[in-house]
Design a protein around this motif. Structure first.
Motif, PDB file in Angstrom:
ATOM      1  N   ALA A 119       0.824  -1.205   0.000  1.00 41.33           N
ATOM      2  CA  ALA A 119       0.000   0.000   0.000  1.00 41.33           C
ATOM      3  C   ALA A 119       0.863   1.262   0.000  1.00 41.33           C
ATOM      4  O   ALA A 119       0.579   2.220  -0.718  1.00 41.33           O
ATOM      5  CB  ALA A 119      -0.940  -0.010   1.202  1.00 41.33           C
ATOM      6  N   TYR A 120       1.914   1.257   0.787  1.00 40.78           N
ATOM      7  CA  TYR A 120       2.792   2.419   0.833  1.00 40.78           C
ATOM      8  C   TYR A 120       3.556   2.599  -0.471  1.00 40.78           C
ATOM      9  O   TYR A 120       3.765   3.719  -0.925  1.00 40.78           O
ATOM     10  CB  TYR A 120       3.756   2.325   2.017  1.00 40.78           C
ATOM     11  CG  TYR A 120       3.169   2.929   3.267  1.00 40.78           C
ATOM     12  CD1 TYR A 120       3.737   4.030   3.863  1.00 40.78           C
ATOM     13  CD2 TYR A 120       2.011   2.415   3.835  1.00 40.78           C
ATOM     14  CE1 TYR A 120       3.190   4.606   4.991  1.00 40.78           C
ATOM     15  CE2 TYR A 120       1.448   2.970   4.959  1.00 40.78           C
ATOM     16  CZ  TYR A 120       2.042   4.064   5.542  1.00 40.78           C
ATOM     17  OH  TYR A 120       1.491   4.639   6.650  1.00 40.78           O
ATOM     18  N   LEU A 121       3.980   1.495  -1.067  1.00 38.90           N
ATOM     19  CA  LEU A 121       4.703   1.590  -2.332  1.00 38.90           C
ATOM     20  C   LEU A 121       3.825   2.146  -3.449  1.00 38.90           C
ATOM     21  O   LEU A 121       4.310   2.897  -4.303  1.00 38.90           O
ATOM     22  CB  LEU A 121       5.270   0.230  -2.733  1.00 38.90           C
ATOM     23  CG  LEU A 121       6.598  -0.120  -2.081  1.00 38.90           C
ATOM     24  CD1 LEU A 121       6.979  -1.566  -2.393  1.00 38.90           C
ATOM     25  CD2 LEU A 121       7.696   0.819  -2.533  1.00 38.90           C
ATOM     26  N   ALA A 142      -5.677  -1.151  -7.857  1.00 37.27           N
ATOM     27  CA  ALA A 142      -6.052  -0.993  -6.449  1.00 37.27           C
ATOM     28  C   ALA A 142      -5.412   0.238  -5.838  1.00 37.27           C
ATOM     29  O   ALA A 142      -4.413   0.159  -5.148  1.00 37.27           O
ATOM     30  CB  ALA A 142      -5.687  -2.238  -5.656  1.00 37.27           C
ATOM     31  N   GLU A 143      -6.036   1.385  -6.076  1.00 37.54           N
ATOM     32  CA  GLU A 143      -5.616   2.598  -5.391  1.00 37.54           C
ATOM     33  C   GLU A 143      -6.235   2.576  -3.990  1.00 37.54           C
ATOM     34  O   GLU A 143      -6.910   1.623  -3.598  1.00 37.54           O
ATOM     35  CB  GLU A 143      -6.044   3.826  -6.187  1.00 37.54           C
ATOM     36  CG  GLU A 143      -5.217   3.998  -7.453  1.00 37.54           C
ATOM     37  CD  GLU A 143      -5.389   5.353  -8.083  1.00 37.54           C
ATOM     38  OE1 GLU A 143      -4.364   6.017  -8.283  1.00 37.54           O
ATOM     39  OE2 GLU A 143      -6.530   5.746  -8.377  1.00 37.54           O
ATOM     40  N   THR A 171      -2.488  -8.522  -2.098  1.00 39.82           N
ATOM     41  CA  THR A 171      -2.224  -9.028  -3.446  1.00 39.82           C
ATOM     42  C   THR A 171      -2.464  -7.943  -4.491  1.00 39.82           C
ATOM     43  O   THR A 171      -1.624  -7.717  -5.375  1.00 39.82           O
ATOM     44  CB  THR A 171      -3.109 -10.258  -3.727  1.00 39.82           C
ATOM     45  OG1 THR A 171      -2.833 -11.261  -2.737  1.00 39.82           O
ATOM     46  CG2 THR A 171      -2.854 -10.812  -5.114  1.00 39.82           C
ATOM     47  N   LEU A 172      -3.588  -7.257  -4.391  1.00 38.45           N
ATOM     48  CA  LEU A 172      -3.911  -6.205  -5.358  1.00 38.45           C
ATOM     49  C   LEU A 172      -2.950  -5.013  -5.251  1.00 38.45           C
ATOM     50  O   LEU A 172      -2.601  -4.398  -6.263  1.00 38.45           O
ATOM     51  CB  LEU A 172      -5.356  -5.746  -5.194  1.00 38.45           C
ATOM     52  CG  LEU A 172      -6.425  -6.788  -5.523  1.00 38.45           C
ATOM     53  CD1 LEU A 172      -7.816  -6.245  -5.216  1.00 38.45           C
ATOM     54  CD2 LEU A 172      -6.323  -7.252  -6.962  1.00 38.45           C
ATOM     55  N   ALA A 173      -2.521  -4.711  -4.029  1.00 39.80           N
ATOM     56  CA  ALA A 173      -1.560  -3.616  -3.857  1.00 39.80           C
ATOM     57  C   ALA A 173      -0.260  -3.946  -4.578  1.00 39.80           C
ATOM     58  O   ALA A 173       0.298  -3.101  -5.289  1.00 39.80           O
ATOM     59  CB  ALA A 173      -1.304  -3.349  -2.380  1.00 39.80           C
ATOM     60  N   VAL A 177       1.630  -2.129  -7.590  1.00 37.16           N
ATOM     61  CA  VAL A 177       3.039  -1.727  -7.530  1.00 37.16           C
ATOM     62  C   VAL A 177       3.728  -2.082  -8.849  1.00 37.16           C
ATOM     63  O   VAL A 177       4.438  -1.261  -9.445  1.00 37.16           O
ATOM     64  CB  VAL A 177       3.765  -2.388  -6.331  1.00 37.16           C
ATOM     65  CG1 VAL A 177       5.282  -2.269  -6.461  1.00 37.16           C
ATOM     66  CG2 VAL A 177       3.295  -1.780  -5.023  1.00 37.16           C
ATOM     67  N   VAL A 178       3.506  -3.298  -9.318  1.00 43.83           N
ATOM     68  CA  VAL A 178       4.125  -3.740 -10.572  1.00 43.83           C
ATOM     69  C   VAL A 178       3.583  -2.929 -11.751  1.00 43.83           C
ATOM     70  O   VAL A 178       4.351  -2.495 -12.627  1.00 43.83           O
ATOM     71  CB  VAL A 178       3.912  -5.258 -10.787  1.00 43.83           C
ATOM     72  CG1 VAL A 178       4.370  -5.689 -12.168  1.00 43.83           C
ATOM     73  CG2 VAL A 178       4.632  -6.050  -9.702  1.00 43.83           C
ATOM     74  N   GLN A 179       2.267  -2.691 -11.766  1.00 41.60           N
ATOM     75  CA  GLN A 179       1.680  -1.902 -12.847  1.00 41.60           C
ATOM     76  C   GLN A 179       2.275  -0.497 -12.892  1.00 41.60           C
ATOM     77  O   GLN A 179       2.579   0.025 -13.972  1.00 41.60           O
ATOM     78  CB  GLN A 179       0.159  -1.811 -12.680  1.00 41.60           C
ATOM     79  CG  GLN A 179      -0.564  -3.116 -12.947  1.00 41.60           C
ATOM     80  CD  GLN A 179      -2.053  -3.003 -12.641  1.00 41.60           C
ATOM     81  OE1 GLN A 179      -2.447  -2.532 -11.574  1.00 41.60           O
ATOM     82  NE2 GLN A 179      -2.871  -3.437 -13.590  1.00 41.60           N
ATOM     83  N   ARG A 180       2.447   0.114 -11.737  1.00 38.89           N
ATOM     84  CA  ARG A 180       2.997   1.469 -11.693  1.00 38.89           C
ATOM     85  C   ARG A 180       4.483   1.472 -12.054  1.00 38.89           C
ATOM     86  O   ARG A 180       4.964   2.402 -12.694  1.00 38.89           O
ATOM     87  CB  ARG A 180       2.762   2.102 -10.333  1.00 38.89           C
ATOM     88  CG  ARG A 180       1.311   2.467 -10.167  1.00 38.89           C
ATOM     89  CD  ARG A 180       1.051   3.358  -9.003  1.00 38.89           C
ATOM     90  NE  ARG A 180      -0.346   3.763  -9.068  1.00 38.89           N
ATOM     91  CZ  ARG A 180      -0.923   4.554  -8.186  1.00 38.89           C
ATOM     92  NH1 ARG A 180      -0.229   5.042  -7.187  1.00 38.89           N
ATOM     93  NH2 ARG A 180      -2.200   4.859  -8.312  1.00 38.89           N
ATOM     94  N   MET A 181       5.187   0.440 -11.627  1.00 39.51           N
ATOM     95  CA  MET A 181       6.600   0.337 -11.980  1.00 39.51           C
ATOM     96  C   MET A 181       6.742   0.283 -13.502  1.00 39.51           C
ATOM     97  O   MET A 181       7.579   0.977 -14.089  1.00 39.51           O
ATOM     98  CB  MET A 181       7.214  -0.914 -11.351  1.00 39.51           C
ATOM     99  CG  MET A 181       8.691  -1.086 -11.636  1.00 39.51           C
ATOM    100  SD  MET A 181       9.732   0.059 -10.722  1.00 39.51           S
ATOM    101  CE  MET A 181       9.573  -0.604  -9.076  1.00 39.51           C
ATOM    102  N   TRP A 182       5.920  -0.533 -14.150  1.00 38.08           N
ATOM    103  CA  TRP A 182       5.972  -0.671 -15.595  1.00 38.08           C
ATOM    104  C   TRP A 182       5.589   0.644 -16.285  1.00 38.08           C
ATOM    105  O   TRP A 182       6.257   1.077 -17.216  1.00 38.08           O
ATOM    106  CB  TRP A 182       5.072  -1.816 -16.057  1.00 38.08           C
ATOM    107  CG  TRP A 182       5.087  -1.984 -17.546  1.00 38.08           C
ATOM    108  CD1 TRP A 182       4.079  -1.695 -18.417  1.00 38.08           C
ATOM    109  CD2 TRP A 182       6.176  -2.440 -18.342  1.00 38.08           C
ATOM    110  NE1 TRP A 182       4.466  -1.949 -19.706  1.00 38.08           N
ATOM    111  CE2 TRP A 182       5.767  -2.414 -19.684  1.00 38.08           C
ATOM    112  CE3 TRP A 182       7.478  -2.876 -18.048  1.00 38.08           C
ATOM    113  CZ2 TRP A 182       6.586  -2.796 -20.733  1.00 38.08           C
ATOM    114  CZ3 TRP A 182       8.290  -3.261 -19.099  1.00 38.08           C
ATOM    115  CH2 TRP A 182       7.847  -3.219 -20.419  1.00 38.08           C
ATOM    116  N   ALA A 183       4.525   1.276 -15.801  1.00 29.64           N
ATOM    117  CA  ALA A 183       4.091   2.547 -16.397  1.00 29.64           C
ATOM    118  C   ALA A 183       5.164   3.616 -16.226  1.00 29.64           C
ATOM    119  O   ALA A 183       5.445   4.371 -17.168  1.00 29.64           O
ATOM    120  CB  ALA A 183       2.775   3.006 -15.774  1.00 29.64           C
ATOM    121  N   ALA A 184       5.773   3.674 -15.049  1.00 36.72           N
ATOM    122  CA  ALA A 184       6.839   4.654 -14.826  1.00 36.72           C
ATOM    123  C   ALA A 184       8.027   4.367 -15.723  1.00 36.72           C
ATOM    124  O   ALA A 184       8.615   5.286 -16.310  1.00 36.72           O
ATOM    125  CB  ALA A 184       7.258   4.640 -13.353  1.00 36.72           C
TER     126      ALA A 184
END
Length: 189
Positions: A119-121, A142-143, A171-173, A177-184
């Motif tokens: 969640a924090y990440l 999962a925001e 799990t959703l968090a 995290v992975v989705q945001r890492m990829w987008a970034a």
């Protein structure tokens, strides 16, 4: 990201709720602090192993949390500090709720810790990527709103279901995290 799609549909209701607050001089930052205090009460109720009551308190806290930004926009009191305060107190609220669940023995502390980290990440990645120039990084399944809604739903189901809510949120968090890492990566490479 999923629930943010409905923000425009409830905008009028939120504005109707904050008009009286604006008239009596309540500030957006006051609402932000009140929202955190309500979440701390919810966390304490989790600690007391009262997930149903905690969920009801978190529902009211979520409503209050939605009001501060609306009040800021309506009164022209949008500020960078207000956004910072809101984000900071949201992190305190999220951590306290998970801590209350762990202390109440409602879920294995290791899962709670992993959920907490995820969640924090999610929040950290958005902030860091946007500072690096990614543009608005509101991607992922999962925001905060979705994670909170899941915990509320499972908590309303009863004591023995809270842990499943934590498992799902964790799990959703991490997927987020992975989705945001990829987008970034795609935006900043």
């Amino acid at each position: 990201m999923v629930l943010n799609r409905y923000r425009e549909k409830v905008k009028g209701y939120l504005e109707a709720m904050v008009r009286p607050l604006a008239k009596i001089g309540i500030t957006p930052n006051t609402i932000t602090v009140l929202g955190m205090l309500i979440s701390l009460l919810g966390a304490y109720l989790f600690y007391l192993r009262e997930p149903g009551l905690a969920a009801l308190v978190l529902i009211s806290g979520s409503l209050v949390d939605a009001l501060d930004g609306t009040l800021a926009r309506m009164t022209g009191k949008v500020s960078r500090f207000g956004a910072f305060l809101d984000s900071t107190l949201d992190r305190i609220s999220d951590g306290a709720v998970l801590f209350g669940i762990a202390l109440g023995g409602l879920a294995d502390w290791r899962w709670v810790f992993l959920t907490f980290m995820g969640a924090y990440l999610v929040s950290y990645e958005r902030c860091r990527a946007e500072l690096a120039g990614s543009g608005k990084l509101d991607v992922g399944i999962a925001e905060r709103a979705e994670r909170l809604l899941i915990l509320i739903a499972f908590s309303l189901a009863g004591v023995k279901y809270v842990k499943y809510g934590v498992y799902l949120v964790g799990t959703l968090a991490w997927i987020t995290v992975v989705q945001r890492m990829w987008a970034a990566y795609q935006r900043l490479k």
